[in-house]
Design a protein around this motif. Structure first.
Motif, PDB file in Angstrom:
ATOM      1  N   LYS A 241       0.840  -1.197   0.149  1.00 41.83           N
ATOM      2  CA  LYS A 241       0.036  -0.053   0.006  1.00 41.83           C
ATOM      3  C   LYS A 241       0.860   1.349  -0.026  1.00 41.83           C
ATOM      4  CE  LYS A 241      -0.557  -0.329   4.979  1.00 41.83           C
ATOM      5  NZ  LYS A 241      -1.512  -0.218   6.168  1.00 41.83           N
ATOM      6  N   THR A 280      -8.337  -1.486   2.352  1.00 45.56           N
ATOM      7  CA  THR A 280      -8.452  -1.001   1.161  1.00 45.56           C
ATOM      8  C   THR A 280      -7.690  -1.488  -0.082  1.00 45.56           C
ATOM      9  OG1 THR A 280      -8.957   1.079   2.188  1.00 45.56           O
ATOM     10  CG2 THR A 280      -8.049   1.168  -0.051  1.00 45.56           C
ATOM     11  N   TYR A 281      -6.488  -2.190   0.199  1.00 44.42           N
ATOM     12  CA  TYR A 281      -5.525  -2.672  -0.648  1.00 44.42           C
ATOM     13  C   TYR A 281      -5.546  -4.362  -0.402  1.00 44.42           C
ATOM     14  CZ  TYR A 281      -4.290   2.112  -0.303  1.00 44.42           C
ATOM     15  OH  TYR A 281      -4.378   3.416   0.079  1.00 44.42           O
ATOM     16  N   GLU A 309      -5.068   4.016  -7.303  1.00 41.26           N
ATOM     17  CA  GLU A 309      -5.459   5.190  -6.556  1.00 41.26           C
ATOM     18  C   GLU A 309      -4.415   6.324  -6.760  1.00 41.26           C
ATOM     19  OE1 GLU A 309      -5.399   6.474  -1.721  1.00 41.26           O
ATOM     20  OE2 GLU A 309      -4.410   4.252  -2.365  1.00 41.26           O
ATOM     21  N   PRO A 315      -8.908   5.128  -4.456  1.00 40.75           N
ATOM     22  CA  PRO A 315      -9.001   3.794  -4.528  1.00 40.75           C
ATOM     23  C   PRO A 315     -10.110   2.965  -5.254  1.00 40.75           C
ATOM     24  CG  PRO A 315      -9.598   4.059  -2.375  1.00 40.75           C
ATOM     25  CD  PRO A 315      -9.152   5.545  -2.750  1.00 40.75           C
ATOM     26  N   GLU A 318     -14.550   2.203  -2.053  1.00 39.77           N
ATOM     27  CA  GLU A 318     -14.575   3.094  -0.871  1.00 39.77           C
ATOM     28  C   GLU A 318     -15.698   2.777  -0.074  1.00 39.77           C
ATOM     29  OE1 GLU A 318     -14.604   6.703  -3.249  1.00 39.77           O
ATOM     30  OE2 GLU A 318     -12.836   7.079  -2.160  1.00 39.77           O
ATOM     31  N   VAL A 324     -15.779  -2.405   2.045  1.00 34.47           N
ATOM     32  CA  VAL A 324     -14.751  -2.442   1.122  1.00 34.47           C
ATOM     33  C   VAL A 324     -14.448  -4.161   0.935  1.00 34.47           C
ATOM     34  CG1 VAL A 324     -12.280  -2.132   0.873  1.00 34.47           C
ATOM     35  CG2 VAL A 324     -14.059  -0.225   1.562  1.00 34.47           C
TER      36      VAL A 324
END
Length: 377
Positions: A241, A280-281, A309, A315, A318, A324
């Motif tokens: 990330k 998120t990743y 992103e 990203p 969201e 997510v």
């Protein structure tokens, strides 16, 4: 009772997290009134059968069981004696103890004065990173110290991060580790001080949070080189990330923070069913709770999220953590071309990086690097 919207399990009133799946609820701490197990993170008693603490959300593996003290049975013409209550464990200490981290509350040094603290670089949920001077070698270093006192499993993970980074430190795109140690029960890792900051800060400073395509591709290519080398040494990062990619003054990108890495020739600490990484990743296979299924293609997916992103300014997915994770597993990512002008080939390739099935992605960071080297941006 509170019913979890994720797994439909019933939980106690005022619970903050689901005790079955670990999903977050609204704020509130439950009373300690049920028999069960003691959470080693926050010290609360959690009902038997829960897998996660419903106060702090931490997993409850190998937690001691609390056995309630039975009431005394009265006897004729005999006084009853109530046994003393069993004590709960003391909550874990924070670092620094009992005070906020400010410039005026910094520790003076580590390792018997060798590392003189000069300032605070940053603070995460579990780690403080200081700028320090190595007085023995007269150089500035980054010193990351874990804030909470740790159990044996977490200590093993920290030692594994140091070992993984040390064995990879000779690569020019990996942050080198110089030293490790422990201060008042808190492990620390000493590594190269990256004066350019991290890529996350670079994104936040950019107009509309978007980097120039050429700059983004250059960073991703260097991270590809780092990942290719790490994978060749049997190390899967699992937490790629922007905040884990650091920049030297020259602009060279280096991958750091291998705290969640799998060293493939060692026994794995992670249990099946526990999510590892930043939501998120996180790749779909890790979002499904299959941390043991993570391989090189999981890092490729996270690299795709990071590239998306940097170019789009946001990203691909969201929302809150549950939303997510659901999107990583079930929703197609938006086309990058709907957010920013990119060559069609880049649009298609990024969609491949974010494929739900690992078999449909590029199979290695080397493939990603080779594609980006060929495509004009």
């Amino acid at each position: 009772m509170i019913r979890c919207s994720t797994c439909q399990a019933d939980n106690r009133e005022n619970a903050s997290f689901c005790g079955t799946c670990g999903a977050a609820f609204s704020a509130g701490a439950p009373p300690v009134d049920d028999q069960g197990r003691i959470c080693q993170s926050c010290g609360r008693v959690v009902p038997a059968g829960f897998n996660f603490c419903d106060s702090c959300g931490q997993p409850l593996t190998n937690q001691p069981t609390v056995t309630p003290v039975p009431p005394p049975v009265p006897e004729a013409r005999a006084a009853t004696v109530t046994p003393p209550p069993q004590p709960l464990p003391t909550p874990r200490a924070s670092w620094p103890p009992r005070r906020a981290v400010t410039e005026n509350s910094l520790p003076e040094s580590f390792a018997a004065g060798r590392y003189k603290v000069m300032g605070l670089i940053g603070e995460g949920a579990k780690k403080l990173v200081y700028l320090a001077n190595d007085t023995r070698l007269n150089r500035d270093v980054a010193l990351g110290v874990i804030k909470a006192s740790l159990g044996e499993t977490d200590l093993v993970r920290i030692r594994r991060e140091a070992t993984a980074m040390a064995r990879l430190s000779d690569h020019p795109n990996i942050v080198p580790v110089y030293d490790t140690g422990e201060e008042h029960g808190h492990p620390f890792i000493v590594s190269q001080y990256m004066r350019g900051g991290d890529v996350d800060s670079l994104i936040r400073r950019a107009v509309d949070r978007r980097l120039d395509m050429n700059q983004a591709v250059k960073i991703v290519c260097q991270v590809c080189d780092a990942l290719h080398y790490a994978h060749s040494q049997g190390v899967i990062h699992r937490d790629v990330k922007p905040s884990n990619v650091w920049l030297a003054e020259s602009g060279v990108a280096k991958l750091g923070d291998f705290g969640l890495a799998i060293v493939q020739d060692q026994s794995r600490i992670t249990r099946a069913g526990i999510m590892i990484g930043t939501a998120t990743y996180m790749s779909p296979e890790c979002a499904a709770g299959g941390a043991r299924a993570a391989d090189a293609r999981s890092d490729v997916y996270s690299l795709g999220v990071m590239l998306f992103e940097m170019v789009a300014g946001r990203p691909p997915f969201e929302g809150d953590m549950v939303q997510v994770i659901y999107q990583h597993r079930n929703s197609p990512p938006p086309a990058l071309s709907t957010l920013v002008a990119v060559p069609p080939a880049v649009d298609d390739f990024l969609a491949a990086l974010l494929a739900k099935n690992p078999a449909d992605r590029p199979q290695s960071p080397l493939e990603v690097r080779e594609f980006l080297d060929r495509v004009p941006v």
